[in-house]
Design a protein around this motif. Structure first.
Motif, short mmCIF file in Angstrom:
data_model
loop_
_atom_site.label_atom_id
_atom_site.label_comp_id
_atom_site.label_asym_id
_atom_site.label_seq_id
_atom_site.Cartn_x
_atom_site.Cartn_y
_atom_site.Cartn_z
N SER A 45 0.77 12.52 1.75
CA SER A 45 1.49 13.03 0.58
C SER A 45 1.49 14.55 0.58
O SER A 45 0.49 15.18 0.90
CB SER A 45 0.83 12.54 -0.72
OG SER A 45 0.81 11.14 -0.77
N ALA B 297 0.83 -1.21 0.00
CA ALA B 297 0.00 0.00 0.00
C ALA B 297 0.86 1.26 0.00
O ALA B 297 0.59 2.22 -0.72
CB ALA B 297 -0.93 0.00 1.21
N ASP C 187 -2.84 15.51 1.67
CA ASP C 187 -3.97 14.64 2.01
C ASP C 187 -3.88 14.17 3.46
O ASP C 187 -3.99 12.98 3.75
CB ASP C 187 -4.09 13.46 1.04
CG ASP C 187 -2.83 12.60 1.00
OD1 ASP C 187 -1.91 12.86 1.80
OD2 ASP C 187 -2.77 11.68 0.18
N TRP D 16 6.75 13.37 2.06
CA TRP D 16 5.76 12.59 2.78
C TRP D 16 5.86 12.86 4.27
O TRP D 16 6.87 13.34 4.77
CB TRP D 16 5.97 11.09 2.52
CG TRP D 16 5.76 10.71 1.10
CD1 TRP D 16 4.55 10.54 0.46
CD2 TRP D 16 6.75 10.44 0.12
NE1 TRP D 16 4.76 10.19 -0.86
CE2 TRP D 16 6.10 10.13 -1.10
CE3 TRP D 16 8.16 10.45 0.14
CZ2 TRP D 16 6.78 9.81 -2.27
CZ3 TRP D 16 8.85 10.15 -1.03
CH2 TRP D 16 8.16 9.84 -2.21
N GLU E 278 2.54 6.55 -7.01
CA GLU E 278 1.54 7.48 -7.57
C GLU E 278 2.03 8.93 -7.43
O GLU E 278 1.92 9.73 -8.36
CB GLU E 278 0.21 7.29 -6.86
CG GLU E 278 -0.90 8.22 -7.30
CD GLU E 278 -2.14 8.10 -6.45
OE1 GLU E 278 -2.90 9.08 -6.36
OE2 GLU E 278 -2.36 7.02 -5.86
N ASP E 279 2.57 9.26 -6.27
CA ASP E 279 3.06 10.62 -6.03
C ASP E 279 4.25 10.94 -6.93
O ASP E 279 4.38 12.08 -7.42
CB ASP E 279 3.46 10.79 -4.57
CG ASP E 279 2.28 10.68 -3.62
OD1 ASP E 279 1.14 10.93 -4.05
OD2 ASP E 279 2.50 10.32 -2.44
N GLY F 201 -4.64 6.82 5.23
CA GLY F 201 -3.81 5.98 4.37
C GLY F 201 -2.47 5.72 5.03
O GLY F 201 -2.19 6.19 6.14
N GLU G 119 2.64 1.67 -3.45
CA GLU G 119 1.72 2.15 -4.48
C GLU G 119 1.41 3.63 -4.32
O GLU G 119 1.32 4.38 -5.30
CB GLU G 119 0.43 1.33 -4.44
CG GLU G 119 0.60 -0.11 -4.93
CD GLU G 119 -0.67 -0.94 -4.80
OE1 GLU G 119 -1.63 -0.46 -4.13
OE2 GLU G 119 -0.70 -2.05 -5.35
N LYS G 120 1.26 4.08 -3.07
CA LYS G 120 0.97 5.48 -2.81
C LYS G 120 2.15 6.36 -3.22
O LYS G 120 1.97 7.39 -3.88
CB LYS G 120 0.68 5.67 -1.32
CG LYS G 120 0.29 7.10 -0.93
CD LYS G 120 -1.10 7.44 -1.45
CE LYS G 120 -1.64 8.72 -0.86
NZ LYS G 120 -0.85 9.91 -1.23
N LYS G 121 3.35 5.95 -2.86
CA LYS G 121 4.52 6.75 -3.21
C LYS G 121 4.78 6.73 -4.72
O LYS G 121 5.20 7.76 -5.30
CB LYS G 121 5.75 6.26 -2.44
CG LYS G 121 5.68 6.59 -0.95
CD LYS G 121 6.99 6.30 -0.23
CE LYS G 121 6.93 6.81 1.20
NZ LYS G 121 8.22 6.62 1.94
#
Length: 244
Positions: free
Chosen positions: A221, A61, A212, A179, A68-69, A217, A64-66
């Motif tokens: 970010s 998770a 956010d 982050w 995306e950023d 999460g 994937e978040k990083k």
């Protein structure tokens, strides 16, 4: 006889407690020696960190978040602060010109190995005895397309200085990606989305920002873009060409 048994038990318990004390003292003293001597600490972390990253890799998770950023850095020159073991390499979009800063020379081989493994054939790695923040503050104005802080803001000694120095060192239109650990109060950045955006835009100077804090999460970010310069010379040059 009973008194003898009890005496032996008492002595046994005393020896056990003494052993625990010396074991705790030895471990504590060893830890103190490691972390009080920078060279010893760096050598220790240079061995332990790569092993730890293999034993306990970043969660799916969070990765994937990083990733995306980091899409905002596509096609750009990236300055990554606190490169650590190079764990962000697999998360970058394919086309970035990577330049990293890491103050621990014992992590260099781990960073370069990870870069090669993930298709970064010519990473520029600046291994410096200066802290990455010192490297950033000494950079010239408008030097980089994008700046990424691998270390979370709560782990940076002065996160507000990091944001302001990153803004200064970014080229017009440049992007900052950072982050924060959810729930951490170490960084003085406001933890409400609207207030954080206002701070980044009004206080630091970014043209547009996205955070956010309130979404929840694995990580918070922080993405911010510096305003692009509008090239009036280009416009007037075209008009002049038309008039001729």
């Amino acid at each position: 006889r009973g008194a003898g048994v009890n005496g032996r038990r008492t002595m046994g318990n005393a020896l056990k407690k003494t052993g625990y004390f010396y074991a705790s003292f030895t471990m504590g003293y060893s830890g103190y020696m490691v972390y009080s001597n920078k060279e010893v600490r760096n050598a220790f972390l240079g061995f332990v960190r790569p092993v730890w990253m293999r034993v306990k890799p970043t969660s799916k998770a969070l990765s994937e978040k990083k990733a995306e950023d980091l899409e905002t850095t596509s096609g750009l020159e990236v300055l990554e602060l606190w490169a650590d073991c190079g764990q962000l390499f697999p998360l970058y979009p394919g086309s970035v010109d990577w330049h990293g800063v890491e103050e621990n020379p014992h992590l260099k081989s781990a960073i370069l190995d990870t870069a090669e493994r993930h298709g970064f054939p010519k990473p520029i790695l600046e291994v410096t005895t200066r802290a990455p923040m010192e490297f950033l503050t000494s950079a010239e104005d408008e030097s980089f397309d994008s700046i990424v802080s691998q270390r979370h803001l709560s782990e940076v000694e002065d996160c507000q200085q990091l944001l302001k120095e990153a803004y200064r060192a970014l080229k017009p239109g440049g992007v900052l990606v950072a982050w924060e650990t959810p729930g951490s109060s170490k960084c003085k950045l406001p933890h409400k989305d609207e207030e954080a955006v206002n701070y980044l835009e009004d206080e630091v100077g970014f043209h547009e920002a996205e955070v956010d804090f309130e979404r929840g999460g694995p990580v918070v970010s922080i993405k911010a873009r510096k305003k692009r310069n509008f090239n009036m010379g280009f416009l007037f040059g075209n008009l002049g060409a038309r008039n001729r």
